[in-house]
Design a protein around this motif. Structure first.
Motif, mmCIF file in Angstrom:
data_model
loop_
_atom_site.group_PDB
_atom_site.id
_atom_site.type_symbol
_atom_site.label_atom_id
_atom_site.label_comp_id
_atom_site.label_asym_id
_atom_site.label_seq_id
_atom_site.Cartn_x
_atom_site.Cartn_y
_atom_site.Cartn_z
ATOM 1 N N SER A 266 27.189 32.796 68.072
ATOM 2 C CA SER A 266 28.376 32.507 68.875
ATOM 3 C C SER A 266 28.190 31.227 69.676
ATOM 4 C CB SER A 266 28.661 33.676 69.819
ATOM 5 O OG SER A 266 27.574 33.827 70.743
ATOM 6 N N PHE A 267 29.306 30.690 70.176
ATOM 7 C CA PHE A 267 29.279 29.496 71.029
ATOM 8 C C PHE A 267 30.119 29.813 72.254
ATOM 9 C CE2 PHE A 267 29.649 24.582 71.004
ATOM 10 C CZ PHE A 267 28.368 24.465 71.524
ATOM 11 N N ASP A 268 29.486 30.438 73.236
ATOM 12 C CA ASP A 268 30.199 31.051 74.350
ATOM 13 C C ASP A 268 30.507 30.044 75.449
ATOM 14 O OD1 ASP A 268 29.809 33.550 73.029
ATOM 15 O OD2 ASP A 268 27.759 33.576 73.808
ATOM 16 N N GLY A 269 31.670 30.229 76.081
ATOM 17 C CA GLY A 269 32.041 29.363 77.192
ATOM 18 C C GLY A 269 33.520 29.030 77.157
ATOM 19 N N THR A 270 33.856 27.885 77.742
ATOM 20 C CA THR A 270 35.257 27.494 77.874
ATOM 21 C C THR A 270 35.441 26.032 77.486
ATOM 22 O OG1 THR A 270 34.933 26.850 80.192
ATOM 23 C CG2 THR A 270 35.626 29.124 79.767
ATOM 24 N N THR A 271 36.682 25.704 77.188
ATOM 25 C CA THR A 271 37.099 24.326 76.965
ATOM 26 C C THR A 271 38.191 24.003 77.972
ATOM 27 O OG1 THR A 271 36.520 24.325 74.622
ATOM 28 C CG2 THR A 271 38.162 22.714 75.340
ATOM 29 N N SER A 272 38.041 22.921 78.709
ATOM 30 C CA SER A 272 39.007 22.559 79.745
ATOM 31 C C SER A 272 40.346 22.197 79.117
ATOM 32 C CB SER A 272 38.476 21.378 80.562
ATOM 33 O OG SER A 272 39.478 20.885 81.426
ATOM 34 N N ALA A 273 41.430 22.558 79.798
ATOM 35 C CA ALA A 273 42.762 22.183 79.330
ATOM 36 C C ALA A 273 43.075 20.721 79.657
ATOM 37 C CB ALA A 273 43.811 23.090 79.972
ATOM 38 N N THR A 274 42.268 20.122 80.526
ATOM 39 C CA THR A 274 42.512 18.747 80.942
ATOM 40 C C THR A 274 41.941 17.764 79.923
ATOM 41 O OG1 THR A 274 42.355 19.451 83.245
ATOM 42 C CG2 THR A 274 42.213 17.096 82.821
ATOM 43 N N ARG A 275 42.705 16.714 79.625
ATOM 44 C CA ARG A 275 42.262 15.683 78.687
ATOM 45 C C ARG A 275 41.923 14.401 79.447
ATOM 46 N NH1 ARG A 275 47.172 14.495 75.986
ATOM 47 N NH2 ARG A 275 48.023 15.347 77.920
ATOM 48 N N TRP A 276 41.019 13.638 78.859
ATOM 49 C CA TRP A 276 40.613 12.357 79.417
ATOM 50 C C TRP A 276 40.644 11.314 78.312
ATOM 51 C CZ3 TRP A 276 38.590 11.450 84.507
ATOM 52 C CH2 TRP A 276 38.608 12.590 85.320
#
Length: 563
Positions: A175-185
């Motif tokens: 698995s690759f656990d965690g989050t991805t931010s909704a904010t883009r740069w």
């Protein structure tokens, strides 16, 4: 190339982590194949900051002299509010590990030096345009199959250094656990730096947070937050880019753009770094936001931690169980770096003005407290590796003051043959037994001394500078022991605050074990068990040294011979 090429290690991915790992293995005589699905190195900047630990690793593989010209040492990072008033500054003054803590760098040029370093080894091959299709493992090896009918390869181990979308990780079923931010740069790299100053800044502006980073060779990076109502297509439009740059650059329409790209921040970690004979390193194992510049450096730490262990196992010096300590040691520190980077991003990027104003007041309040100001200025918040479990032997009961599991310092020292050299260049690439004000042979006893010697360990007798050249009837020359003079006093200062006077240093310069002088034999016995070291010693890890780093202005080359 035979239909069943056999190597010791296959590395998937010719990025900085894979190339660093290949150099470490190459130095230890490990037959290594690096496979990369691209046709060449990526030629645009990605990572922009090197820390002291990464430079120390590059020193250990004999390439720091080639890499330094592509860096900006001692780079200052300043944080500003919406009105460009200074909130905080990071300018860490010390170089306890031998190198500056903050360095801007041009990644494609550094990666090219890591690739060129592999030319030293006949037993290391890089295969471009080769995409791994599948891999299966047995009790004895891993069989790797490639696309387009390229012949299969068998290896004892496979290491996936193939990025956030790692094919290796998918094959492992991890698995690759965690989050991805909704904010883009949007990241914009410019040649012919329109500002020209050597440092970097981060703007905590609620209207549009940004970063401006000096890299090297006249390259500057700008990064800007993209609002929810702005599309990816807009962010790559030259007129939109010019509007972003206008507050900082007098002629934004005249900048020389190397590239621009929209990205998001990820905070993720693999569920396991090892599954049998398959392992993960770098972005394949963990992803983190850019705010502490630790994504690249965390990958280099992986390579440094895993490289010597793989070499020890392949070369018959240690049992396979040593590889289990890789996940045990690296996971906690990688997680800490992810959490720190995520937290800093949240502090920098609020777009609510009230929240931003409260943050600014808190930071300014903290800056008037000298201890808190120093805490930020000297980057004391940066988590340092401290291994509580793994390939280390802690005293019983464990104590908070014990140096075991931490990186040993690297001051400049003198030997009887060389002056003003970095300590690691005396120690060399393998294990070391270092004693303060004592003779390691006498302390260890004949049996332990010979076992460490069979492993290629270097024996260091550290002394006050006044005693460097002293010899007498009761202190005859010992060709297997390197006498080191404490040129700067840093070694004595370290031992001043620790009761332990005998240290066993791992090849990655972590303190594997430490104790008072009289318990040196017991310490050795415990470490042979913890490190899964074999009785016979095998070959590799420091013996023989296959490559001697060439002297540079900062690093005068390996000066310790093979004992």
């Amino acid at each position: 190339m035979t239909p069943q090429q056999q190597v010791d290690v296959v590395i998937v991915g010719a990025g900085p982590v894979g190339l660093t790992l290949a150099n470490i293995l190459g130095l230890q005589g490990v037959r290594t194949l690096v496979v990369e699905e691209r046709d060449s190195l990526i030629d645009y900047p990605r990572g922009v900051g090197l820390d002291d630990e990464s430079l120390r690793t590059f020193q250990s593989i004999g390439l720091v002299g080639q890499i330094l010209p592509h860096t900006v040492p001692n780079q200052i990072l300043r944080f500003y509010d919406a009105r460009r008033r200074l909130l905080a500054e990071m300018a860490p003054p010390d170089a306890r590990f031998g190198w500056p803590k903050r360095n801007g760098f041009v990644q494609p040029m550094v990666d090219a030096e890591l690739l060129a370093g592999l030319d030293r080894f006949d037993h290391v091959e890089v295969a471009w345009g080769r995409r791994m299709e599948t891999a299966s493992q047995s009790a004895d090896d891993v069989t790797v199959e490639f696309a387009d009918g390229i012949p299969t390869v068998r290896a004892r181990y496979l290491v996936g250094c193939d990025g956030g979308r790692s094919a290796t990780r998918h094959l492992m079923g991890v698995s690759f656990d965690g989050t991805t931010s909704a904010t883009r740069w949007v990241v914009i790299d410019l040649a012919n730096d329109p500002l020209g100053h050597p440092n970097s800044e981060v703007g905590a502006d609620p209207d549009r947070p940004y970063a401006s980073i000096s890299i090297a060779h006249g390259i500057r990076r700008f990064e800007f937050m993209i609002h929810a109502d702005e599309t990816d297509e807009q962010a790559e439009d030259p007129e939109f880019v010019a509007r972003l740059l206008a507050p900082f650059v007098p002629h934004p329409e005249k900048v020389d753009v190397i590239r621009r790209r929209v990205y998001t921040h990820h905070s993720r970690i693999a569920g396991a770094f090892r599954e049998g004979r398959m392992l993960l390193a770098g972005d394949a194992a963990h992803l983190m936001p850019v705010w502490q510049g630790q994504g690249y450096n965390s990958g280099i730490r992986d390579a440094a931690n895993l490289g010597w262990k793989l070499a020890a196992v392949v070369n018959g010096q240690a049992g396979d169980g040593l590889l289990d300590t890789y996940d045990v040691e690296r996971r906690k520190h990688a997680r800490a770096m992810i959490d720190l980077s995520t937290m800093v991003g949240r502090v920098i990027s609020p777009t609510n003005r009230r929240v931003a104003a409260l943050r600014d007041r808190m930071i300014r309040g903290a800056s008037v407290v000298p201890t808190l100001k120093r805490y930020v200025l000297e980057m004391r918040f940066k988590p340092m590796p401290r291994y509580e479990h793994g390939a280390v032997h802690h005293p019983k009961p464990p104590t908070a003051a014990s140096p075991v599991g931490t990186l040993f310092i690297q001051p400049r020292v003198d030997t009887r043959e060389h002056s003003d050299v970095l300590l690691d260049d005396v120690v060399g690439p393998g294990f070391a037994v270092l004693c303060w004000n004592n003779d390691p042979r006498s302390l260890l006893g004949a049996e332990a001394f010979e076992r460490w010697k069979a492993l290629g360990a270097v024996f260091i007798a550290a002394r006050p500078q006044t005693q460097l050249h002293w010899t007498g009837a009761d202190a005859p020359e010992d060709p297997a022991v390197v006498v080191v003079g404490d040129r700067t006093g840093a070694l004595k200062s370290w031992f001043d605050v620790h009761t332990e006077s005998v240290l066993v240093l791992r090849p990655d310069r972590c303190i594997a074990g430490a104790d008072i002088a009289q318990r040196a034999p017991e310490l050795s016995s415990a470490l042979f068990d913890v490190l899964k070291l074999t009785q016979g010693g095998g070959h590799g890890v420091g013996s023989p040294v296959l490559y001697v780093p060439q002297p540079t202005a900062q690093s005068s080359g390996t000066v310790a011979g093979t004992p």
